[in-house]
Design an enzyme around this catalytic site. Structure first.
Site, PDB file in Angstrom:
ATOM      1  N   GLU A 179       0.836  -1.205   0.000  1.00  0.00           N
ATOM      2  CA  GLU A 179       0.000   0.000   0.000  1.00  0.00           C
ATOM      3  C   GLU A 179       0.869   1.251   0.000  1.00  0.00           C
ATOM      4  O   GLU A 179       0.571   2.227  -0.682  1.00  0.00           O
ATOM      5  CB  GLU A 179      -0.906   0.026   1.242  1.00  0.00           C
ATOM      6  CG  GLU A 179      -1.945  -1.068   1.285  1.00  0.00           C
ATOM      7  CD  GLU A 179      -2.712  -1.078   2.589  1.00  0.00           C
ATOM      8  OE1 GLU A 179      -3.960  -1.028   2.520  1.00  0.00           O
ATOM      9  OE2 GLU A 179      -2.089  -1.125   3.672  1.00  0.00           O
ATOM     10  N   TYR A 234     -16.798  24.448  -1.865  1.00  0.00           N
ATOM     11  CA  TYR A 234     -16.570  23.009  -2.018  1.00  0.00           C
ATOM     12  C   TYR A 234     -15.177  22.705  -2.558  1.00  0.00           C
ATOM     13  O   TYR A 234     -14.548  21.726  -2.164  1.00  0.00           O
ATOM     14  CB  TYR A 234     -17.567  22.382  -2.991  1.00  0.00           C
ATOM     15  CG  TYR A 234     -19.011  22.656  -2.757  1.00  0.00           C
ATOM     16  CD1 TYR A 234     -19.885  22.743  -3.835  1.00  0.00           C
ATOM     17  CD2 TYR A 234     -19.531  22.803  -1.478  1.00  0.00           C
ATOM     18  CE1 TYR A 234     -21.235  22.976  -3.655  1.00  0.00           C
ATOM     19  CE2 TYR A 234     -20.883  23.040  -1.283  1.00  0.00           C
ATOM     20  CZ  TYR A 234     -21.730  23.127  -2.375  1.00  0.00           C
ATOM     21  OH  TYR A 234     -23.062  23.358  -2.190  1.00  0.00           O
ATOM     22  N   GLU A 282      -7.853   5.374  10.518  1.00  0.00           N
ATOM     23  CA  GLU A 282      -8.314   6.117  11.683  1.00  0.00           C
ATOM     24  C   GLU A 282      -7.493   7.391  11.881  1.00  0.00           C
ATOM     25  O   GLU A 282      -8.048   8.449  12.178  1.00  0.00           O
ATOM     26  CB  GLU A 282      -8.229   5.238  12.944  1.00  0.00           C
ATOM     27  CG  GLU A 282      -9.197   4.067  12.965  1.00  0.00           C
ATOM     28  CD  GLU A 282      -8.671   2.808  12.270  1.00  0.00           C
ATOM     29  OE1 GLU A 282      -9.260   1.738  12.503  1.00  0.00           O
ATOM     30  OE2 GLU A 282      -7.696   2.884  11.495  1.00  0.00           O
ATOM     31  N   LYS A 314     -11.640   2.731   1.339  1.00  0.00           N
ATOM     32  CA  LYS A 314     -10.595   2.223   0.455  1.00  0.00           C
ATOM     33  C   LYS A 314     -10.891   0.761   0.151  1.00  0.00           C
ATOM     34  O   LYS A 314     -11.616   0.095   0.882  1.00  0.00           O
ATOM     35  CB  LYS A 314      -9.216   2.360   1.081  1.00  0.00           C
ATOM     36  CG  LYS A 314      -8.959   1.408   2.239  1.00  0.00           C
ATOM     37  CD  LYS A 314      -7.512   1.461   2.681  1.00  0.00           C
ATOM     38  CE  LYS A 314      -7.221   0.339   3.666  1.00  0.00           C
ATOM     39  NZ  LYS A 314      -5.803   0.203   3.935  1.00  0.00           N
TER      40      LYS A 314
END
Length: 135
Positions: free
Chosen positions: A24, A54, A74, A99
């Site tokens: 990853e 935005y 987290e 993900k």
């Protein structure tokens, strides 16, 4: 009673090198950010100068993701929530990051952060009796 407008970004794709596994961190992957910011009545008067833009929300998320690498969703979610509070001062925030999980047969893994603004939370805690605030 004042309006409570919710500014939302759903499915904001951000490529990053976050994750606990080497693959990853080396290859990176797409993270999907779903954001809801309670901005009170900012923007109800049709004035962009006082509203939450935005595109600036999306840019803030991308900047944080590019600036730091996180092992855990987290930690990424918590840091992102902190950044959004600091830059946009919402009343409340709800943030979900998704993900594709490494090697798991599920659609996605996700973490959700929900919290009031630090100012509102401390005001609420100060209204509690001292015994309740210590619980």
């Amino acid at each position: 009673m004042a309006d409570s407008l919710i500014v939302e970004r759903q499915g904001l794709e951000v490529f990053g090198y976050h994750g606990a596994y080497e693959e990853e961190q080396a290859s990176g992957q797409v993270f999907l950010f779903d954001v809801q910011l309670d901005v009170g009545d900012r923007g109800a008067d049709d004035d962009l100068a006082g509203a939450v833009d935005y595109t600036e929300v999306a840019a803030a998320i991308r900047e944080l993701s590019d600036a730091r690498r996180f092992d855990l969703l987290e930690a990424l979610a918590s840091a992102t929530a902190d950044e959004l509070f600091e830059r946009f001062r919402p009343r409340r925030l709800r943030l979900r990051i998704r993900k594709r999980p490494a090697g798991l047969p599920v659609e996605f893994s996700a973490v959700t952060v929900e919290r009031p603004s630090p100012a509102r939370e401390s005001a609420w805690c100060s209204e509690l009796p001292s015994s309740a605030a210590q619980v």
